[in-house]
Each structure stands twice: as C-alpha cells, then as structure tokens.
Design a protein around this motif. Structure first.
Motif, PDB file in Angstrom:
ATOM      1  N   GLU A 165       0.834  -1.202   0.000  1.00 41.65           N
ATOM      2  CA  GLU A 165       0.000   0.000   0.000  1.00 41.65           C
ATOM      3  C   GLU A 165       0.868   1.251   0.000  1.00 41.65           C
ATOM      4  OE1 GLU A 165      -3.949   0.836   2.431  1.00 41.65           O
ATOM      5  OE2 GLU A 165      -2.186   1.170   3.696  1.00 41.65           O
ATOM      6  N   ILE A 166       0.460   2.219  -0.841  1.00 45.82           N
ATOM      7  CA  ILE A 166       1.121   3.518  -0.915  1.00 45.82           C
ATOM      8  C   ILE A 166       0.166   4.573  -0.353  1.00 45.82           C
ATOM      9  CG2 ILE A 166       2.129   5.253  -2.449  1.00 45.82           C
ATOM     10  CD1 ILE A 166       2.543   2.949  -4.499  1.00 45.82           C
ATOM     11  N   LEU A 167       0.654   5.414   0.555  1.00 43.93           N
ATOM     12  CA  LEU A 167      -0.127   6.498   1.119  1.00 43.93           C
ATOM     13  C   LEU A 167       0.292   7.808   0.464  1.00 43.93           C
ATOM     14  CD1 LEU A 167       0.011   5.567   4.926  1.00 43.93           C
ATOM     15  CD2 LEU A 167      -1.734   4.930   3.242  1.00 43.93           C
ATOM     16  N   LEU A 168      -0.686   8.578  -0.002  1.00 43.66           N
ATOM     17  CA  LEU A 168      -0.409   9.892  -0.593  1.00 43.66           C
ATOM     18  C   LEU A 168      -1.653  10.756  -0.516  1.00 43.66           C
ATOM     19  CD1 LEU A 168      -1.995   8.987  -3.241  1.00 43.66           C
ATOM     20  CD2 LEU A 168       0.221   8.717  -4.313  1.00 43.66           C
ATOM     21  N   ASP A 169      -1.503  12.020  -0.855  1.00 43.98           N
ATOM     22  CA  ASP A 169      -2.643  12.928  -0.797  1.00 43.98           C
ATOM     23  C   ASP A 169      -3.643  12.613  -1.893  1.00 43.98           C
ATOM     24  OD1 ASP A 169      -3.796  15.583   0.296  1.00 43.98           O
ATOM     25  OD2 ASP A 169      -3.748  15.869  -1.886  1.00 43.98           O
ATOM     26  N   GLU A 170      -4.910  12.871  -1.624  1.00 41.38           N
ATOM     27  CA  GLU A 170      -5.972  12.535  -2.569  1.00 41.38           C
ATOM     28  C   GLU A 170      -5.898  13.336  -3.870  1.00 41.38           C
ATOM     29  OE1 GLU A 170      -9.579  13.310  -0.494  1.00 41.38           O
ATOM     30  OE2 GLU A 170      -9.193  15.464  -0.250  1.00 41.38           O
ATOM     31  N   LYS A 171      -5.180  14.464  -3.860  1.00 36.54           N
ATOM     32  CA  LYS A 171      -5.040  15.269  -5.070  1.00 36.54           C
ATOM     33  C   LYS A 171      -3.775  14.946  -5.856  1.00 36.54           C
ATOM     34  CE  LYS A 171      -7.517  19.359  -3.306  1.00 36.54           C
ATOM     35  NZ  LYS A 171      -7.841  18.861  -1.955  1.00 36.54           N
ATOM     36  N   SER A 172      -3.004  13.972  -5.409  1.00 40.45           N
ATOM     37  CA  SER A 172      -1.695  13.698  -6.000  1.00 40.45           C
ATOM     38  C   SER A 172      -1.787  13.338  -7.477  1.00 40.45           C
ATOM     39  CB  SER A 172      -1.010  12.552  -5.253  1.00 40.45           C
ATOM     40  OG  SER A 172      -0.728  12.912  -3.925  1.00 40.45           O
ATOM     41  N   HIS A 173      -0.809  13.827  -8.231  1.00 33.93           N
ATOM     42  CA  HIS A 173      -0.715  13.511  -9.655  1.00 33.93           C
ATOM     43  C   HIS A 173      -0.628  12.008  -9.867  1.00 33.93           C
ATOM     44  CE1 HIS A 173       1.013  13.295 -13.725  1.00 33.93           C
ATOM     45  NE2 HIS A 173       0.520  14.503 -13.919  1.00 33.93           N
ATOM     46  N   ALA A 174       0.143  11.325  -9.028  1.00 32.20           N
ATOM     47  CA  ALA A 174       0.336   9.881  -9.186  1.00 32.20           C
ATOM     48  C   ALA A 174      -0.964   9.108  -9.052  1.00 32.20           C
ATOM     49  CB  ALA A 174       1.356   9.376  -8.165  1.00 32.20           C
ATOM     50  N   LEU A 175      -1.888   9.636  -8.279  1.00 35.77           N
ATOM     51  CA  LEU A 175      -3.189   8.993  -8.121  1.00 35.77           C
ATOM     52  C   LEU A 175      -4.164   9.406  -9.211  1.00 35.77           C
ATOM     53  CD1 LEU A 175      -5.310   7.380  -6.497  1.00 35.77           C
ATOM     54  CD2 LEU A 175      -5.683   9.435  -5.116  1.00 35.77           C
ATOM     55  N   GLN A 176      -4.171  10.693  -9.546  1.00 35.43           N
ATOM     56  CA  GLN A 176      -5.210  11.230 -10.414  1.00 35.43           C
ATOM     57  C   GLN A 176      -4.876  11.199 -11.910  1.00 35.43           C
ATOM     58  OE1 GLN A 176      -8.104  12.000  -9.325  1.00 35.43           O
ATOM     59  NE2 GLN A 176      -7.799  12.182  -7.109  1.00 35.43           N
ATOM     60  N   TYR A 177      -3.589  11.257 -12.269  1.00 36.88           N
ATOM     61  CA  TYR A 177      -3.254  11.544 -13.662  1.00 36.88           C
ATOM     62  C   TYR A 177      -2.176  10.637 -14.260  1.00 36.88           C
ATOM     63  CZ  TYR A 177      -5.719  15.773 -12.283  1.00 36.88           C
ATOM     64  OH  TYR A 177      -6.653  16.644 -11.782  1.00 36.88           O
ATOM     65  N   GLU A 178      -1.975   9.456 -13.706  1.00 37.04           N
ATOM     66  CA  GLU A 178      -0.938   8.584 -14.252  1.00 37.04           C
ATOM     67  C   GLU A 178      -1.499   7.239 -14.702  1.00 37.04           C
ATOM     68  OE1 GLU A 178       2.593   8.592 -11.786  1.00 37.04           O
ATOM     69  OE2 GLU A 178       2.665  10.786 -11.785  1.00 37.04           O
ATOM     70  N   GLY A 179      -2.759   7.258 -15.111  1.00 34.28           N
ATOM     71  CA  GLY A 179      -3.355   6.104 -15.761  1.00 34.28           C
ATOM     72  C   GLY A 179      -3.437   4.857 -14.907  1.00 34.28           C
ATOM     73  N   GLY A 180      -3.525   5.029 -13.588  1.00 32.22           N
ATOM     74  CA  GLY A 180      -3.573   3.847 -12.722  1.00 32.22           C
ATOM     75  C   GLY A 180      -2.263   3.096 -12.681  1.00 32.22           C
ATOM     76  N   GLY A 181      -1.167   3.802 -12.966  1.00 34.31           N
ATOM     77  CA  GLY A 181       0.143   3.163 -13.047  1.00 34.31           C
ATOM     78  C   GLY A 181       0.564   2.370 -11.815  1.00 34.31           C
ATOM     79  N   PRO A 182       0.380   2.900 -10.595  1.00 36.71           N
ATOM     80  CA  PRO A 182       0.812   2.126  -9.425  1.00 36.71           C
ATOM     81  C   PRO A 182       0.173   0.743  -9.361  1.00 36.71           C
ATOM     82  CG  PRO A 182       0.385   4.384  -8.801  1.00 36.71           C
ATOM     83  CD  PRO A 182      -0.083   4.247 -10.221  1.00 36.71           C
ATOM     84  N   ALA A 183      -1.119   0.662  -9.697  1.00 45.99           N
ATOM     85  CA  ALA A 183      -1.796  -0.638  -9.677  1.00 45.99           C
ATOM     86  C   ALA A 183      -1.355  -1.505 -10.840  1.00 45.99           C
ATOM     87  CB  ALA A 183      -3.312  -0.433  -9.728  1.00 45.99           C
ATOM     88  N   ALA A 184      -1.264  -0.913 -12.036  1.00 48.00           N
ATOM     89  CA  ALA A 184      -0.957  -1.695 -13.229  1.00 48.00           C
ATOM     90  C   ALA A 184       0.494  -2.143 -13.278  1.00 48.00           C
ATOM     91  CB  ALA A 184      -1.280  -0.868 -14.475  1.00 48.00           C
ATOM     92  N   LEU A 185       1.412  -1.292 -12.829  1.00 45.23           N
ATOM     93  CA  LEU A 185       2.839  -1.566 -13.001  1.00 45.23           C
ATOM     94  C   LEU A 185       3.509  -2.106 -11.744  1.00 45.23           C
ATOM     95  CD1 LEU A 185       3.685   1.628 -15.069  1.00 45.23           C
ATOM     96  CD2 LEU A 185       3.374  -0.695 -15.934  1.00 45.23           C
ATOM     97  N   ALA A 186       3.154  -1.570 -10.583  1.00 43.61           N
ATOM     98  CA  ALA A 186       3.751  -2.039  -9.335  1.00 43.61           C
ATOM     99  C   ALA A 186       2.861  -3.045  -8.618  1.00 43.61           C
ATOM    100  CB  ALA A 186       4.033  -0.858  -8.406  1.00 43.61           C
ATOM    101  N   GLY A 187       1.594  -3.155  -9.023  1.00 46.40           N
ATOM    102  CA  GLY A 187       0.666  -4.026  -8.318  1.00 46.40           C
ATOM    103  C   GLY A 187       0.346  -3.514  -6.931  1.00 46.40           C
TER     104      GLY A 187
END
Length: 353
Positions: free
Chosen positions: A85-107
């Motif tokens: 699990e990764i914790l970050l702010d709800e407005k973070s670019h990594a959450l909002q604008y990176e195409g779901g990369g953390p889930a797709a690429l890092a699982g």
C-alpha cells in the motif's frame, strides 16, 4: 485537451508549463553535446546531468528517465511488492493523472489521504498505517508531491515534510518525493532542494516543465535503490543510447532557468489579481504561491470547457478545464507579463459578454 483551430494560432497558451520550448541557447548546447552509450554509463553529457542532480538533491546515485511519470512509477515499483500500500494525498498527480500506473505496473494499492491543500499531517499518516496482519495490505510507502499540482501549486513547508518523513521512518515505511515542480517550491519558499529531499529515500525532478527542457526527469536515491530502478528502466523499455543530446538540455535548464521561475510566479499572481476583479470569477490571489492559478466560474451558466473553447476561437488563448466550473492556468517561460494581461482581459471579457 481542446484542439487548436488550424485557422487561429494560439497567442497565449496557459494549458501547462510542459509546453515550454527549448531556447536558441539550449538548442545550441544540445547540438554540441558530447554523447556516448547511456546504457553503459558512457554518455558524458548524461553523466554530467546525473552528477548535478545528485548534488542538488543530496543523493548517492541517480538515473535519467524519459518522463516524470516514469520516475514515479519506477520508484513505486522499486519500493513496493505487489499488494503493498502507498499512502499519498488525494489530489496527488500519481493517483489522479498517471493512468492507474501504481496498480498496473507495481501491483500496489494507492490509499488517498484527505490533506489540506495537498498537505497531509504526520498524525493523519500514522492513523492510516495498517497494523501488521496476514489479512491486510502491507503499508509500505509514503509519497509527497512538492508542490501539490492538484492544490494549485501549494507548497509543503519544510517542518511539515520533516514531520511526515520522520513519522514514516519511525514506522518502518519508505518515503518518496514527487518533485515534478520541486524548483518552483524552492524558489517560492527559499528552502533548498537538498533540504526538501533530505528525508526521502527517493526523489526526482522534472526537466520539461517550467525549467524549459523538452524531455525527461531524473530519479535519485541510494545506490541499492537506483540499481533496482535501472533494472525496471531496462524492463520497461526505457534504456537509451546517445541520450546526452537531451541530457544537455536538462543541465542547461538547471544552470540557467531555476531563478527565473520567480517571473512565472509573479505572472501567476498578476493573472489572479486581474481575474479577481471579475464578478464572474472566484479566485484568491493570496493562495497563488507558484505558477498555477485555479479559479472558479460563478454567476454564469458557462462551463469551464465552454470558456476554454471560446477563448481559443475568439482570442487565441488556451487554459484547461479542471472541473465542471474550475479552470486552471499555468504560467511558464514562454509567457510574458503582457501575454498575461491580454489573457486575463480575454477571460473576463468573454464572461462579461
């Protein structure tokens, strides 16, 4: 993104600071760059860039990557195992604008924290950490975006960052700094990039936004982390050859374009001040800290998207719709103060009409 009409060239483009173009001086440096095989560590211009970023961030090693998004995604995959699990702010670019990369690429699972203008507290962080259990995801990484793009470029203070990184390390978590516009925060606060990056296990900077380079980001950390980052870079097809042509642009940007970010910040405040005079625009100029202005349309039935379309067609000005009634404008080195005044008057004029 709204397409640009072919019969009307844009006069002022405030869509993003990623639109900056290399200056003539930067192009000359790129053309003259000494190059070699970057993958083998033999490109002198890339090595020069990496050494510069390591010194600026106070990190042991670094790797040159094609984009800032790739910096984030490689860092997440290097720090986490699938199911973490990764914790970050709800407005973070990594959450909002990176195409779901953390889930797709890092699982990895991404758990948003409801920060105040992009900033969450150490207490919020500690309250979100899951106890060790075979049944729950392992809380593994904390990511901080400095400044917060989703909160109009609001900057974390150094004490706020230190509180969060110290709390994370007390609980055995890894820490990551998303520094897409880190030097905007440096210029706005007077705190060095090295101080901001000190408590993070990984940190990166973007070269293609306000700094004016056409390409790339640099991810930094300790030797073990960068070894893993390189393995992922290779796996994901990002290994390069004569990358020094692009790296030279980044080195030029870091040596010549950091201090001038203050001009972008001043232009953003000018824009906000000008817009605040309109009764159909809600914006607080005091909240403009860097080069991003967010304003809301009020007392009008016009949407943010419609305003953008009309601005392009009628005035040659482009902004971006950041919500149904929220508009974003980003200043950068290709926009002058007269450009800002023209854009502000065009926005107010269309709304008034």
């Amino acid at each position: 993104m709204i397409p640009i009409p072919t019969d009307l060239p844009l006069k002022v483009d405030l869509y993003s600071d990623t639109l900056t173009r290399p200056s003539d001086e930067m192009r000359e440096v790129m053309a003259a760059a000494a190059v070699g095989d970057e993958q083998k560590g033999e490109d002198p211009s890339t090595n020069e860039l990496l050494d510069l970023v390591k010194a600026l961030l106070g990190k042991e090693e670094a790797v040159f990557l094609p984009s800032g998004t790739m910096c984030n995604e490689i860092a997440f995959a290097a720090h986490c195992r699938p199911g973490d699990e990764i914790l970050l702010d709800e407005k973070s670019h990594a959450l909002q604008y990176e195409g779901g990369g953390p889930a797709a690429l890092a699982g990895a699972l991404v758990r948003p924290l409801p920060g105040e203008r992009g900033v969450f507290t150490a207490r919020q962080l500690e309250g979100a950490i899951k106890p060790v259990s075979r049944y729950t995801p392992r809380t593994r990484l904390v990511s901080v975006e400095q400044p917060s793009v989703g909160a109009a470029g609001h900057c974390w203070t150094l004490p706020e960052i230190r509180d969060v990184t110290e709390a994370a390390h007390r609980h055995g978590l890894r820490t990551h700094l998303d520094g897409a516009r880190l030097f905007n925060a440096v210029v706005a606060t007077g705190t060095s990039a090295r101080e901001f990056a000190d408590g993070f296990d990984s940190a990166w900077i973007d070269l293609s936004k306000g700094l004016g380079a056409p390409f790339g980001g640099v991810l930094a950390g300790d030797r073990e982390f960068i070894t893993e980052a390189w393995r992922l870079k290779q796996r994901w097809g990002g290994a390069m050859r004569q990358s020094g042509i692009m790296a030279a642009a980044g080195t030029f940007a870091l040596r010549h374009n950091i201090d001038r970010l203050a001009e972008d910040h001043e232009n953003a405040r000018v824009l906000a001040d000008r817009l605040a005079a309109s009764t159909r625009i809600s914006v607080d100029p005091i909240e403009v800290e860097t080069n991003i202005v967010l304003f809301d349309l009020v007392h009008t039935e016009m949407s943010a998207m419609e305003l953008n379309e009309r601005l392009i067609k009628e005035a040659g000005v482009r902004v971006s719709a950041f919500g149904p009634s929220t508009v974003r404008a980003v200043t950068h080195l290709d926009v002058s103060t007269p450009d800002i005044l023209y854009a502000a008057d065009a926005i107010a004029g269309i709304l008034a009409a």
